[in-house]
Scaffold this motif. Structure first.
Motif, PDB file in Angstrom:
ATOM      1  N   LEU A  69      -6.966   8.822  38.057  1.00 10.30           N
ATOM      2  CA  LEU A  69      -7.519   7.518  37.356  1.00 10.30           C
ATOM      3  C   LEU A  69      -7.224   7.525  35.763  1.00 10.30           C
ATOM      4  CD1 LEU A  69     -10.061   5.980  39.767  1.00 10.30           C
ATOM      5  CD2 LEU A  69      -7.610   5.354  39.421  1.00 10.30           C
ATOM      6  N   ARG A  70      -7.335   8.703  35.338  1.00 11.85           N
ATOM      7  CA  ARG A  70      -7.412   9.044  33.693  1.00 11.85           C
ATOM      8  C   ARG A  70      -6.616   8.116  33.102  1.00 11.85           C
ATOM      9  NH1 ARG A  70     -10.292  12.521  31.068  1.00 11.85           N
ATOM     10  NH2 ARG A  70     -10.386  13.701  32.784  1.00 11.85           N
ATOM     11  N   PRO A  71      -5.451   7.982  33.583  1.00 13.03           N
ATOM     12  CA  PRO A  71      -4.555   7.060  32.709  1.00 13.03           C
ATOM     13  C   PRO A  71      -5.022   5.308  32.881  1.00 13.03           C
ATOM     14  CG  PRO A  71      -3.268   8.596  34.324  1.00 13.03           C
ATOM     15  CD  PRO A  71      -4.589   8.460  34.673  1.00 13.03           C
ATOM     16  N   CYS A  72      -5.755   5.249  33.805  1.00 16.37           N
ATOM     17  CA  CYS A  72      -6.313   3.851  33.685  1.00 16.37           C
ATOM     18  C   CYS A  72      -7.777   3.625  33.050  1.00 16.37           C
ATOM     19  CB  CYS A  72      -6.758   3.832  35.434  1.00 16.37           C
ATOM     20  SG  CYS A  72      -5.272   3.630  36.507  1.00 16.37           S
ATOM     21  N   GLU A  73      -8.264   4.548  32.224  1.00 11.07           N
ATOM     22  CA  GLU A  73      -9.446   4.491  31.483  1.00 11.07           C
ATOM     23  C   GLU A  73      -9.294   3.269  30.451  1.00 11.07           C
ATOM     24  OE1 GLU A  73     -12.614   6.822  28.866  1.00 11.07           O
ATOM     25  OE2 GLU A  73     -10.623   7.755  29.545  1.00 11.07           O
ATOM     26  N   GLU A  74      -7.993   3.149  29.576  1.00  9.30           N
ATOM     27  CA  GLU A  74      -7.864   1.984  28.737  1.00  9.30           C
ATOM     28  C   GLU A  74      -7.875   0.866  29.239  1.00  9.30           C
ATOM     29  OE1 GLU A  74      -4.336   0.833  25.713  1.00  9.30           O
ATOM     30  OE2 GLU A  74      -4.705   2.933  25.719  1.00  9.30           O
ATOM     31  N   THR A 134     -19.910   7.060  40.189  1.00 10.19           N
ATOM     32  CA  THR A 134     -20.552   8.039  39.322  1.00 10.19           C
ATOM     33  C   THR A 134     -19.828   7.386  37.858  1.00 10.19           C
ATOM     34  OG1 THR A 134     -21.316   9.612  40.798  1.00 10.19           O
ATOM     35  CG2 THR A 134     -21.248  10.087  38.577  1.00 10.19           C
ATOM     36  N   VAL A 135     -18.861   7.876  37.794  1.00 10.43           N
ATOM     37  CA  VAL A 135     -17.958   7.587  36.836  1.00 10.43           C
ATOM     38  C   VAL A 135     -18.000   6.114  35.932  1.00 10.43           C
ATOM     39  CG1 VAL A 135     -15.575   7.912  35.556  1.00 10.43           C
ATOM     40  CG2 VAL A 135     -16.307   9.655  37.096  1.00 10.43           C
ATOM     41  N   ALA A 136     -17.928   5.315  36.962  1.00  7.74           N
ATOM     42  CA  ALA A 136     -17.998   3.985  36.623  1.00  7.74           C
ATOM     43  C   ALA A 136     -19.308   3.550  35.789  1.00  7.74           C
ATOM     44  CB  ALA A 136     -17.716   2.943  37.865  1.00  7.74           C
ATOM     45  N   LYS A 137     -20.243   4.151  36.192  1.00  8.15           N
ATOM     46  CA  LYS A 137     -21.726   3.990  35.530  1.00  8.15           C
ATOM     47  C   LYS A 137     -21.577   4.534  34.152  1.00  8.15           C
ATOM     48  CE  LYS A 137     -24.445   3.957  39.594  1.00  8.15           C
ATOM     49  NZ  LYS A 137     -25.504   4.685  40.360  1.00  8.15           N
ATOM     50  N   SER A 138     -20.852   5.428  33.942  1.00 13.83           N
ATOM     51  CA  SER A 138     -20.684   6.392  32.658  1.00 13.83           C
ATOM     52  C   SER A 138     -19.721   5.618  31.498  1.00 13.83           C
ATOM     53  CB  SER A 138     -20.595   7.646  32.983  1.00 13.83           C
ATOM     54  OG  SER A 138     -19.113   8.014  33.169  1.00 13.83           O
ATOM     55  N   ILE A 139     -18.961   4.671  32.156  1.00 11.38           N
ATOM     56  CA  ILE A 139     -17.889   4.098  31.086  1.00 11.38           C
ATOM     57  C   ILE A 139     -18.541   2.482  30.827  1.00 11.38           C
ATOM     58  CG2 ILE A 139     -16.395   5.671  31.287  1.00 11.38           C
ATOM     59  CD1 ILE A 139     -14.839   3.803  33.050  1.00 11.38           C
ATOM     60  N   PRO A 159      -8.890   1.660  49.554  1.00 13.75           N
ATOM     61  CA  PRO A 159      -9.752   1.594  50.762  1.00 13.75           C
ATOM     62  C   PRO A 159     -11.268   1.354  50.037  1.00 13.75           C
ATOM     63  CG  PRO A 159      -9.110   3.798  50.459  1.00 13.75           C
ATOM     64  CD  PRO A 159      -8.256   2.790  49.561  1.00 13.75           C
ATOM     65  N   PHE A 160     -11.353   1.125  48.749  1.00 10.50           N
ATOM     66  CA  PHE A 160     -12.615   0.927  48.185  1.00 10.50           C
ATOM     67  C   PHE A 160     -12.451   0.141  46.818  1.00 10.50           C
ATOM     68  CE2 PHE A 160     -11.224   5.249  47.880  1.00 10.50           C
ATOM     69  CZ  PHE A 160     -10.646   5.598  46.640  1.00 10.50           C
ATOM     70  N   GLU A 161     -13.406  -0.186  46.318  1.00  9.61           N
ATOM     71  CA  GLU A 161     -13.487  -0.844  45.072  1.00  9.61           C
ATOM     72  C   GLU A 161     -13.830   0.018  43.564  1.00  9.61           C
ATOM     73  OE1 GLU A 161     -15.451  -4.802  44.416  1.00  9.61           O
ATOM     74  OE2 GLU A 161     -15.395  -4.954  46.666  1.00  9.61           O
ATOM     75  N   ILE A 162     -13.231  -0.427  42.729  1.00 12.83           N
ATOM     76  CA  ILE A 162     -13.927   0.555  41.541  1.00 12.83           C
ATOM     77  C   ILE A 162     -14.929  -0.197  40.921  1.00 12.83           C
ATOM     78  CG2 ILE A 162     -12.891   1.444  39.192  1.00 12.83           C
ATOM     79  CD1 ILE A 162     -10.148   1.628  40.453  1.00 12.83           C
ATOM     80  N   SER A 163     -16.091   0.225  41.237  1.00 12.94           N
ATOM     81  CA  SER A 163     -17.373  -0.333  40.845  1.00 12.94           C
ATOM     82  C   SER A 163     -18.558   0.725  40.497  1.00 12.94           C
ATOM     83  CB  SER A 163     -17.602  -1.584  41.712  1.00 12.94           C
ATOM     84  OG  SER A 163     -18.881  -2.111  41.506  1.00 12.94           O
ATOM     85  N   PRO A 164     -19.411   0.463  39.738  1.00 18.32           N
ATOM     86  CA  PRO A 164     -20.537   1.221  39.620  1.00 18.32           C
ATOM     87  C   PRO A 164     -21.790   0.844  40.807  1.00 18.32           C
ATOM     88  CG  PRO A 164     -20.861  -0.159  37.934  1.00 18.32           C
ATOM     89  CD  PRO A 164     -19.485  -0.510  38.419  1.00 18.32           C
TER      90      PRO A 164
END
Length: 116
Positions: free
Chosen positions: A36-41, A81-86, A105-110
């Motif tokens: 997911l690093r390419p998705c950070e922006e 965990t990562v979603a909470k830090s960005i 199969p999951f959302e991207i969410s904190p």
């Protein structure tokens, strides 16, 4: 002689343990971050932007790698965990799979409940 054989067996066991653990295909948080690093922006951008091709490729690779329930839970916990830090844009995070033409199969969410 007997001590040498025991020592040799111990060395062999110590050498083979990392091979045994690395042969399992369990997904790690480092794997998830790499996918997911390419998705950070995109995930931190203003709403309405579109993910890059490399972001979609990474999200698709994550989908392919998280095949077992244990993998999906591990990926979910890592994302949480990562979603909470960005400074995550919740709308872009929600739209990522559909914008990439995939389902996850999951959302991207904190606030994920990774037990489901």
């Amino acid at each position: 002689m007997k001590l040498q054989v025991v020592a040799l067996l111990l060395v062999l066991v110590l050498l083979l343990v990392p091979l045994a653990s690395s042969s399992s295909n369990e997904i790690t948080c480092s794997d998830v971050i790499g996918y997911l690093r390419p998705c950070e922006e995109y995930l931190t951008a203003e709403s309405g932007s579109k993910p890059s091709e490399s972001c979609c490729e990474g999200a698709n690779a994550l989908k392919s790698a998280a095949i077992t329930q244990q993998d999906r839970i591990a990926a979910c916990e890592c994302i949480k965990t990562v979603a909470k830090s960005i400074k995550l844009n919740p709308q872009n995070a929600h739209d990522l799979p559909s914008n990439c033409g995939i389902t996850l199969p999951f959302e991207i969410s904190p606030t994920l409940d990774c037990s489901k």
